[in-house]
Design a protein around this motif. Structure first.
Motif, PDB file in Angstrom:
ATOM      1  N   PHE A  76     105.916  70.051  26.143  1.00  0.00           N
ATOM      2  CA  PHE A  76     105.167  70.365  24.924  1.00  0.00           C
ATOM      3  C   PHE A  76     103.800  70.975  25.236  1.00  0.00           C
ATOM      4  O   PHE A  76     103.261  71.737  24.425  1.00  0.00           O
ATOM      5  N   TRP A  77     103.230  70.657  26.384  1.00  0.00           N
ATOM      6  CA  TRP A  77     101.999  71.348  26.783  1.00  0.00           C
ATOM      7  C   TRP A  77     102.283  72.831  27.014  1.00  0.00           C
ATOM      8  O   TRP A  77     101.496  73.691  26.622  1.00  0.00           O
ATOM      9  N   THR A  78     103.407  73.138  27.657  1.00  0.00           N
ATOM     10  CA  THR A  78     103.790  74.530  27.888  1.00  0.00           C
ATOM     11  C   THR A  78     103.926  75.274  26.569  1.00  0.00           C
ATOM     12  O   THR A  78     103.464  76.416  26.437  1.00  0.00           O
ATOM     13  N   PHE A  79     104.543  74.623  25.595  1.00  0.00           N
ATOM     14  CA  PHE A  79     104.675  75.228  24.265  1.00  0.00           C
ATOM     15  C   PHE A  79     103.311  75.478  23.643  1.00  0.00           C
ATOM     16  O   PHE A  79     103.028  76.583  23.150  1.00  0.00           O
ATOM     17  N   MET A  80     102.435  74.488  23.670  1.00  0.00           N
ATOM     18  CA  MET A  80     101.120  74.625  23.046  1.00  0.00           C
ATOM     19  C   MET A  80     100.271  75.695  23.723  1.00  0.00           C
ATOM     20  O   MET A  80      99.652  76.532  23.061  1.00  0.00           O
ATOM     21  N   SER A  81     100.245  75.674  25.045  1.00  0.00           N
ATOM     22  CA  SER A  81      99.419  76.648  25.769  1.00  0.00           C
ATOM     23  C   SER A  81      99.958  78.066  25.590  1.00  0.00           C
ATOM     24  O   SER A  81      99.176  79.019  25.474  1.00  0.00           O
ATOM     25  N   ASN A  82     101.284  78.219  25.553  1.00  0.00           N
ATOM     26  CA  ASN A  82     101.867  79.547  25.340  1.00  0.00           C
ATOM     27  C   ASN A  82     101.537  80.090  23.956  1.00  0.00           C
ATOM     28  O   ASN A  82     101.221  81.283  23.803  1.00  0.00           O
ATOM     29  N   PHE A 149     105.004  66.615  15.377  1.00  0.00           N
ATOM     30  CA  PHE A 149     105.242  67.987  15.838  1.00  0.00           C
ATOM     31  C   PHE A 149     104.867  69.015  14.767  1.00  0.00           C
ATOM     32  O   PHE A 149     104.287  70.058  15.076  1.00  0.00           O
ATOM     33  N   ILE A 150     105.193  68.717  13.522  1.00  0.00           N
ATOM     34  CA  ILE A 150     104.823  69.619  12.418  1.00  0.00           C
ATOM     35  C   ILE A 150     103.305  69.732  12.311  1.00  0.00           C
ATOM     36  O   ILE A 150     102.753  70.821  12.122  1.00  0.00           O
ATOM     37  N   LEU A 151     102.626  68.608  12.442  1.00  0.00           N
ATOM     38  CA  LEU A 151     101.154  68.605  12.358  1.00  0.00           C
ATOM     39  C   LEU A 151     100.548  69.403  13.513  1.00  0.00           C
ATOM     40  O   LEU A 151      99.607  70.189  13.315  1.00  0.00           O
ATOM     41  N   VAL A 152     101.087  69.225  14.710  1.00  0.00           N
ATOM     42  CA  VAL A 152     100.598  69.969  15.873  1.00  0.00           C
ATOM     43  C   VAL A 152     100.850  71.467  15.692  1.00  0.00           C
ATOM     44  O   VAL A 152      99.968  72.293  15.953  1.00  0.00           O
ATOM     45  N   THR A 153     102.043  71.833  15.243  1.00  0.00           N
ATOM     46  CA  THR A 153     102.383  73.244  15.048  1.00  0.00           C
ATOM     47  C   THR A 153     101.483  73.880  14.002  1.00  0.00           C
ATOM     48  O   THR A 153     101.061  75.045  14.156  1.00  0.00           O
ATOM     49  N   PHE A 154     101.165  73.144  12.954  1.00  0.00           N
ATOM     50  CA  PHE A 154     100.258  73.660  11.920  1.00  0.00           C
ATOM     51  C   PHE A 154      98.894  73.987  12.531  1.00  0.00           C
ATOM     52  O   PHE A 154      98.300  75.029  12.233  1.00  0.00           O
ATOM     53  N   ASN A 155      98.415  73.094  13.387  1.00  0.00           N
ATOM     54  CA  ASN A 155      97.139  73.349  14.072  1.00  0.00           C
ATOM     55  C   ASN A 155      97.235  74.546  15.005  1.00  0.00           C
ATOM     56  O   ASN A 155      96.311  75.359  15.086  1.00  0.00           O
ATOM     57  N   LEU A 156      98.342  74.659  15.722  1.00  0.00           N
ATOM     58  CA  LEU A 156      98.514  75.768  16.652  1.00  0.00           C
ATOM     59  C   LEU A 156      98.529  77.112  15.928  1.00  0.00           C
ATOM     60  O   LEU A 156      98.030  78.115  16.458  1.00  0.00           O
ATOM     61  N   VAL A 157      99.082  77.143  14.729  1.00  0.00           N
ATOM     62  CA  VAL A 157      99.174  78.403  13.976  1.00  0.00           C
ATOM     63  C   VAL A 157      97.791  78.922  13.619  1.00  0.00           C
ATOM     64  O   VAL A 157      97.490  80.111  13.826  1.00  0.00           O
ATOM     65  N   TRP A 158      96.917  78.048  13.099  1.00  0.00           N
ATOM     66  CA  TRP A 158      95.594  78.565  12.725  1.00  0.00           C
ATOM     67  C   TRP A 158      94.757  78.897  13.970  1.00  0.00           C
ATOM     68  O   TRP A 158      93.958  79.844  13.954  1.00  0.00           O
ATOM     69  N   ILE A 159      94.963  78.143  15.054  1.00  0.00           N
ATOM     70  CA  ILE A 159      94.251  78.459  16.295  1.00  0.00           C
ATOM     71  C   ILE A 159      94.696  79.826  16.823  1.00  0.00           C
ATOM     72  O   ILE A 159      93.879  80.654  17.247  1.00  0.00           O
ATOM     73  N   ILE A 235      92.236  66.183  10.031  1.00  0.00           N
ATOM     74  CA  ILE A 235      90.913  66.748   9.717  1.00  0.00           C
ATOM     75  C   ILE A 235      90.754  68.122  10.364  1.00  0.00           C
ATOM     76  O   ILE A 235      90.275  69.078   9.730  1.00  0.00           O
ATOM     77  N   LEU A 236      91.181  68.233  11.618  1.00  0.00           N
ATOM     78  CA  LEU A 236      91.102  69.520  12.325  1.00  0.00           C
ATOM     79  C   LEU A 236      91.955  70.573  11.638  1.00  0.00           C
ATOM     80  O   LEU A 236      91.544  71.737  11.530  1.00  0.00           O
ATOM     81  N   ALA A 237      93.140  70.189  11.177  1.00  0.00           N
ATOM     82  CA  ALA A 237      94.036  71.129  10.508  1.00  0.00           C
ATOM     83  C   ALA A 237      93.416  71.661   9.213  1.00  0.00           C
ATOM     84  O   ALA A 237      93.483  72.866   8.922  1.00  0.00           O
ATOM     85  N   ILE A 238      92.774  70.784   8.446  1.00  0.00           N
ATOM     86  CA  ILE A 238      92.178  71.180   7.174  1.00  0.00           C
ATOM     87  C   ILE A 238      90.982  72.103   7.399  1.00  0.00           C
ATOM     88  O   ILE A 238      90.901  73.204   6.828  1.00  0.00           O
ATOM     89  N   ILE A 239      90.053  71.656   8.232  1.00  0.00           N
ATOM     90  CA  ILE A 239      88.836  72.450   8.481  1.00  0.00           C
ATOM     91  C   ILE A 239      89.188  73.772   9.167  1.00  0.00           C
ATOM     92  O   ILE A 239      88.703  74.840   8.777  1.00  0.00           O
ATOM     93  N   GLY A 240      90.035  73.708  10.182  1.00  0.00           N
ATOM     94  CA  GLY A 240      90.410  74.912  10.921  1.00  0.00           C
ATOM     95  C   GLY A 240      91.118  75.929  10.045  1.00  0.00           C
ATOM     96  O   GLY A 240      90.866  77.139  10.153  1.00  0.00           O
ATOM     97  N   SER A 241      91.997  75.457   9.168  1.00  0.00           N
ATOM     98  CA  SER A 241      92.731  76.366   8.287  1.00  0.00           C
ATOM     99  C   SER A 241      91.802  77.072   7.309  1.00  0.00           C
ATOM    100  O   SER A 241      91.938  78.282   7.061  1.00  0.00           O
ATOM    101  N   ILE A 242      90.865  76.336   6.747  1.00  0.00           N
ATOM    102  CA  ILE A 242      89.924  76.924   5.792  1.00  0.00           C
ATOM    103  C   ILE A 242      89.070  77.995   6.468  1.00  0.00           C
ATOM    104  O   ILE A 242      88.907  79.108   5.945  1.00  0.00           O
ATOM    105  N   VAL A 243      88.530  77.654   7.631  1.00  0.00           N
ATOM    106  CA  VAL A 243      87.697  78.615   8.372  1.00  0.00           C
ATOM    107  C   VAL A 243      88.510  79.861   8.736  1.00  0.00           C
ATOM    108  O   VAL A 243      88.044  81.000   8.571  1.00  0.00           O
TER     109      VAL A 243
END
Length: 259
Positions: A76-82, A149-159, A235-243
């Motif tokens: 999962f680190w490989t997925f996130m970093s990629n 996993f859904i929460l992590v993927t949501f964060n990865l998308v806005w990043i 919290i990161l998902a909400i703030i990051g998505s708005i920004v």
């Protein structure tokens, strides 16, 4: 912000396009290869086995305990970093499409995400094999894992989207992000467990990737998830998505000129 939401909505509706582009790009990488994309699985499996035996001995941990922890963390680190690294280059890599076709911009983030999800599915074979051999996974654990996993993927998308916008404007950013992710790897509990860093717990609390690994890996290992991991990830998902939506809305029409 409405313009950016409209772009995202239109991109999601064109799922047939970004899934086809993602699959085509993955096939091109392994063209004329007998094993094809399963080279991803083979190379990851060999790496996990080698690291599992070596680091398990170094950390004086039982292979039955260490190998599942390592397999889940590394896959999962490989997925996130990629997703993050390739996300930064998404608009740059697809510049011919952006400059010649009136295509929604977010579609190229979805293309990149879809390609990496397919690569993750290949590597999940290793995780499933290790879990079946060493552990018993309950249905409640699988549900909790999927939620994380859904929460992590949501964060990865806005990043990835934010990184793509900044990178297309400042071309040094992808290299900086790649170097940053290499450093983060060594301070994130992937090769080791969070308990090993109890003395330096602040490293875990301040590291978002520790939260992500925790909410994905702990349920599969039948371990409790730290309460702050869910809370801070939301919290990161909400703030990051708005920004990101604000930045995307203001820069969406300029991307075609920047590439």
């Amino acid at each position: 912000m409405i313009d950016s939401l409209k772009d995202i909505y239109v991109s999601l509706k064109k799922w047939h396009l970004w899934t086809a582009l993602g699959w085509l790009e993955l096939r091109q990488r392994y063209k004329r290869s007998i094993v094809g994309p399963f080279w991803i699985t083979i190379s990851m499996g060999v790496l996990i086995l080698a690291l599992g035996l070596i680091y398990g001995e170094l950390f004086k941990m039982d292979v039955k305990t260490y190998l599942p922890m390592l397999a889940i963390g590394l896959v999962f680190w490989t997925f996130m970093s990629n997703v993050i690294n390739e996300g930064c280059s998404s608009f740059i890599a697809t510049s011919p499409y952006i400059t010649q076709l009136p295509t929604p911009k977010f579609i190229f983030i979805l293309q990149m995400l879809w390609r990496n999800l397919m690569m993750l599915c290949h590597n999940l074979v290793i995780v499933l094999a290790v879990l079946i051999y060493f552990n018993e996974v309950t249905m409640s654990a699988i549900f909790q894992f999927l939620l994380g996993f859904i929460l992590v993927t949501f964060n990865l998308v806005w990043i990835a989207l934010l990184g793509a916008i900044i990178s297309v404007r400042f071309r040094d950013v992808p290299q900086i992000v790649t170097a940053f992710m290499q450093v983060i790897f060594y301070i994130t509990p992937i090769l080791f467990s969070g308990q090993m860093l109890a003395k330096y717990s602040s490293l875990l609390i301040l590291n978002p990737f520790s939260w992500f690994i925790d909410i994905i890996r702990s349920p599969l290992l039948s371990e409790p998830v730290a309460s702050y991991s869910y809370k801070y990830s939301v919290i990161l998902a909400i703030i990051g998505s708005i920004v990101t939506l604000i930045v995307f809305s203001k820069s969406k029409d300029k991307i075609s000129y920047w590439v």
